[in-house]
Design a protein around this motif. Structure first.
Motif, PDB file in Angstrom:
ATOM      1  N   ALA A 318       9.477  -2.728   2.601  1.00 31.54           N
ATOM      2  CA  ALA A 318       9.352  -1.639   1.629  1.00 31.54           C
ATOM      3  C   ALA A 318       9.637  -2.115   0.211  1.00 31.54           C
ATOM      4  O   ALA A 318       9.013  -1.648  -0.749  1.00 31.54           O
ATOM      5  N   GLN A 319      10.546  -3.058   0.082  1.00 32.42           N
ATOM      6  CA  GLN A 319      10.919  -3.561  -1.239  1.00 32.42           C
ATOM      7  C   GLN A 319       9.841  -4.488  -1.817  1.00 32.42           C
ATOM      8  O   GLN A 319       9.502  -4.387  -3.003  1.00 32.42           O
ATOM      9  N   HIS A 320       9.314  -5.375  -0.969  1.00 31.63           N
ATOM     10  CA  HIS A 320       8.377  -6.384  -1.465  1.00 31.63           C
ATOM     11  C   HIS A 320       6.907  -5.960  -1.356  1.00 31.63           C
ATOM     12  O   HIS A 320       6.059  -6.522  -2.050  1.00 31.63           O
ATOM     13  N   ALA A 321       6.610  -5.002  -0.495  1.00 26.97           N
ATOM     14  CA  ALA A 321       5.228  -4.556  -0.340  1.00 26.97           C
ATOM     15  C   ALA A 321       5.199  -3.046  -0.126  1.00 26.97           C
ATOM     16  O   ALA A 321       4.850  -2.563   0.957  1.00 26.97           O
ATOM     17  N   PRO A 322       5.572  -2.270  -1.141  1.00 23.78           N
ATOM     18  CA  PRO A 322       5.561  -0.809  -0.987  1.00 23.78           C
ATOM     19  C   PRO A 322       4.144  -0.288  -0.797  1.00 23.78           C
ATOM     20  O   PRO A 322       3.173  -0.942  -1.190  1.00 23.78           O
ATOM     21  N   ALA A 323       4.041   0.888  -0.201  1.00 20.70           N
ATOM     22  CA  ALA A 323       2.727   1.486   0.041  1.00 20.70           C
ATOM     23  C   ALA A 323       1.996   1.725  -1.274  1.00 20.70           C
ATOM     24  O   ALA A 323       2.575   2.215  -2.245  1.00 20.70           O
ATOM     25  N   LYS A 324       0.708   1.384  -1.312  1.00 22.32           N
ATOM     26  CA  LYS A 324      -0.101   1.598  -2.510  1.00 22.32           C
ATOM     27  C   LYS A 324      -0.563   3.044  -2.633  1.00 22.32           C
ATOM     28  O   LYS A 324      -1.022   3.461  -3.692  1.00 22.32           O
ATOM     29  N   GLY A 325      -0.445   3.784  -1.550  1.00 19.46           N
ATOM     30  CA  GLY A 325      -0.878   5.167  -1.540  1.00 19.46           C
ATOM     31  C   GLY A 325      -0.913   5.688  -0.121  1.00 19.46           C
ATOM     32  O   GLY A 325      -0.515   4.995   0.818  1.00 19.46           O
ATOM     33  N   LEU A 326      -1.384   6.890   0.048  1.00 21.41           N
ATOM     34  CA  LEU A 326      -1.397   7.515   1.371  1.00 21.41           C
ATOM     35  C   LEU A 326      -2.218   6.724   2.373  1.00 21.41           C
ATOM     36  O   LEU A 326      -1.882   6.669   3.555  1.00 21.41           O
ATOM     37  N   TRP A 327      -3.297   6.073   1.932  1.00 23.66           N
ATOM     38  CA  TRP A 327      -4.223   5.413   2.843  1.00 23.66           C
ATOM     39  C   TRP A 327      -3.778   3.993   3.179  1.00 23.66           C
ATOM     40  O   TRP A 327      -4.475   3.300   3.938  1.00 23.66           O
ATOM     41  N   ASP A 328      -2.669   3.565   2.644  1.00 28.46           N
ATOM     42  CA  ASP A 328      -2.085   2.261   2.990  1.00 28.46           C
ATOM     43  C   ASP A 328      -1.242   2.452   4.250  1.00 28.46           C
ATOM     44  O   ASP A 328      -0.014   2.516   4.198  1.00 28.46           O
ATOM     45  N   PHE A 329      -1.906   2.568   5.387  1.00 30.11           N
ATOM     46  CA  PHE A 329      -1.248   3.030   6.606  1.00 30.11           C
ATOM     47  C   PHE A 329      -0.206   2.056   7.146  1.00 30.11           C
ATOM     48  O   PHE A 329       0.716   2.472   7.842  1.00 30.11           O
ATOM     49  N   LYS A 330      -0.346   0.780   6.864  1.00 29.38           N
ATOM     50  CA  LYS A 330       0.665  -0.172   7.341  1.00 29.38           C
ATOM     51  C   LYS A 330       2.000   0.061   6.653  1.00 29.38           C
ATOM     52  O   LYS A 330       3.044   0.106   7.304  1.00 29.38           O
ATOM     53  N   HIS A 331       1.981   0.217   5.335  1.00 25.12           N
ATOM     54  CA  HIS A 331       3.216   0.277   4.562  1.00 25.12           C
ATOM     55  C   HIS A 331       3.705   1.703   4.304  1.00 25.12           C
ATOM     56  O   HIS A 331       4.834   1.896   3.854  1.00 25.12           O
ATOM     57  N   LEU A 332       2.859   2.669   4.564  1.00 26.28           N
ATOM     58  CA  LEU A 332       3.225   4.074   4.355  1.00 26.28           C
ATOM     59  C   LEU A 332       4.481   4.434   5.141  1.00 26.28           C
ATOM     60  O   LEU A 332       4.642   4.038   6.299  1.00 26.28           O
ATOM     61  N   ARG A 333       5.404   5.168   4.511  1.00 22.15           N
ATOM     62  CA  ARG A 333       6.574   5.646   5.227  1.00 22.15           C
ATOM     63  C   ARG A 333       6.114   6.594   6.341  1.00 22.15           C
ATOM     64  O   ARG A 333       5.394   7.554   6.093  1.00 22.15           O
TER      65      ARG A 333
END
Length: 454
Positions: A318-333
């Motif tokens: 989460a710190q180094h690769a936060p979600a770019k938006g809703l469609w960033d399903f890997k990094h999305l919370r």
């Protein structure tokens, strides 16, 4: 012409469809036959237009391989693809006729990309659902890896001999391991070798010690998978999950791999290993490698240290690769990382007592955790449902976008693409789909936050 323009205009991205169609025409030896074909087959016009306007990678491949139009007209083109074993034999038979190493690379690229094109068209037309497509994309990759390992290994052995046969196994991880690949997935690989006792060097006219032999052979296999030729490319290969990561050798001995997993591997490496699957190699080596993976995952662990390590890994991402938006399903919370980490935590936490919880597919591990009473059934069902939704939409975005799906902006997307994505999930419009994703991800995040209580 009116029918063609209407078909192009009805696609997800009409302007791009027209440009792609222009490139397609430019690569044809002649245009008259094509338009006669369109006139005799109106459905072909709609299909070609859909490819040109909805799937840029499929359009690029069709532009390069216009001969595929003949295949598209065959009813067999829309049949489900064969098993991984059958496709491995099919490709291996083609490679026996290759005249040199360059021919091997080109033949492999034509076959693999033609099969991926076929599957992509089936997915675009709704014949292959995303989950089924994920399995088949993975089978195509497995067949490609297996055939290239055999061919590259055979050529390598002509100069350097072998160790009583080629004693190399390939471990697939990530989406390849869980058989969930998409149209653009890379390959997470680990190479592991084993040699008979007493053999210090290979048997060829230019013998090599084992570590040098299998390091060079592995490098050649990676090159065969990644090199760009006149027939295009195949896959990106990611080997950062191998022992010691980028600092480690490309290939590891079986004993070295086992020692590393027992003594040096971090918890996150064992989390990744839950999705490992041996996809190629001699049967006895594959069996021994699988046993090592299973023993590693079934170790007894300190539950407090485990949950701390899993949470720390998620925080680092989460710190180094936060979600770019809703469609960033890997990094999305509440997205794919959170759901998979729940499954991987449960597997590592309980595999010592419940080894049957292990399965390369995270959703299947969650289902097994329910059967063993390790997680509430409703919680697991919601997590699996959310995972299916996100994986399905991600698969379609990767098929229809010429770029990173994480940067997808539905407010700027063509209306045709918005309709295509929404209809795949059975909702009336993309705004409804967005609200559904937001709600389900929020619920999944709550279950992720409850992880220490599992």
């Amino acid at each position: 012409m009116p029918a063609l323009l209407k078909a192009l205009g009805d696609t997800a991205a009409p302007d791009q469809a027209l440009l792609n169609f222009d490139l397609f025409l430019a690569n044809l030896p002649a245009g008259v036959q094509l338009f006669s074909l369109f006139k005799a087959n109106p459905a072909l016009v709609e299909l070609v237009a859909a490819i040109m306007g909805s799937a840029p990678r499929l359009a690029a491949h069709l532009a390069r391989r216009t001969v595929l139009l003949d295949s598209v007209l065959s009813p067999a083109f829309y049949d489900f693809l064969p098993s991984a074993d059958a496709m491995t034999r099919e490709l291996a038979a083609l490679l026996t006729r290759a005249e040199d190493e360059q021919d091997v690379l080109d033949t492999t690229r034509r076959w693999t990309n033609d099969r991926r094109f076929q599957l992509g068209v089936q997915q675009l037309k709704g014949i292959a659902r995303p989950q089924q497509a994920g399995t088949t994309y993975s089978d195509i990759a497995e067949a490609t890896i297996g055939a290239l390992c055999e061919q590259v290994g055979k050529n390598f052995a002509e100069t350097h001999g072998d160790f009583d046969g080629l004693r190399l196994a390939v471990l697939g991880l990530g989406k390849l391991g869980s058989r969930e690949m998409s149209a653009t997935s890379d390959l997470d690989l680990i190479f592991v070798y084993d040699i008979p006792p007493g053999m210090e060097a290979s048997t060829g006219r230019q013998p090599l010690p084992a570590i040098q032999y299998y390091t060079r052979l592995s490098a050649r296999i990676v090159t065969a998978l990644t090199a760009l030729t006149n027939e295009g490319n195949l896959y990106e290969v990611d080997m950062r999950l191998r022992p010691s990561g980028r600092a480690g050798p490309l290939a590891n001995s079986l004993e070295g791999f086992e020692a590393y997993q027992a003594q040096s591997a971090w918890t996150w490496e064992h989390m990744a290993l839950t999705r490992a699957r041996a996809i190629h190699g001699p049967a006895d080596l594959v069996e021994r490698l699988g046993a090592i993976v299973r023993r590693t995952l079934c170790r007894s662990r300190d539950p407090f240290a485990l949950v701390r390590d899993v949470a720390d890994m998620r925080d680092r991402i989460a710190q180094h690769a936060p979600a770019k938006g809703l469609w960033d399903f890997k990094h999305l919370r509440g997205g794919l990382f959170d759901i998979d980490f729940v499954a991987q935590y449960l597997a590592l936490r309980h595999a010592s007592e419940r080894p049957d919880i292990l399965n390369p597919h995270p959703a299947e591990m969650l289902r097994r955790a329910v059967a063993f009473g390790l997680i509430d059934g409703t919680d697991a069902e919601r997590l699996v449902s959310t995972r299916v939704l996100l994986s399905d939409v991600q698969s379609l975005l990767r098929l229809t976008l010429d770029g990173d799906e994480a940067s997808f902006d539905e407010t700027k997307a063509p209306e045709g693409q918005r309709r295509l994505i929404a209809s795949t999930e059975g909702v009336p419009d993309i705004e409804t789909l967005r609200r559904r994703i937001e709600a389900e991800a929020a619920e999944a995040q709550q279950r992720w936050m409850a992880l220490p209580s599992q």
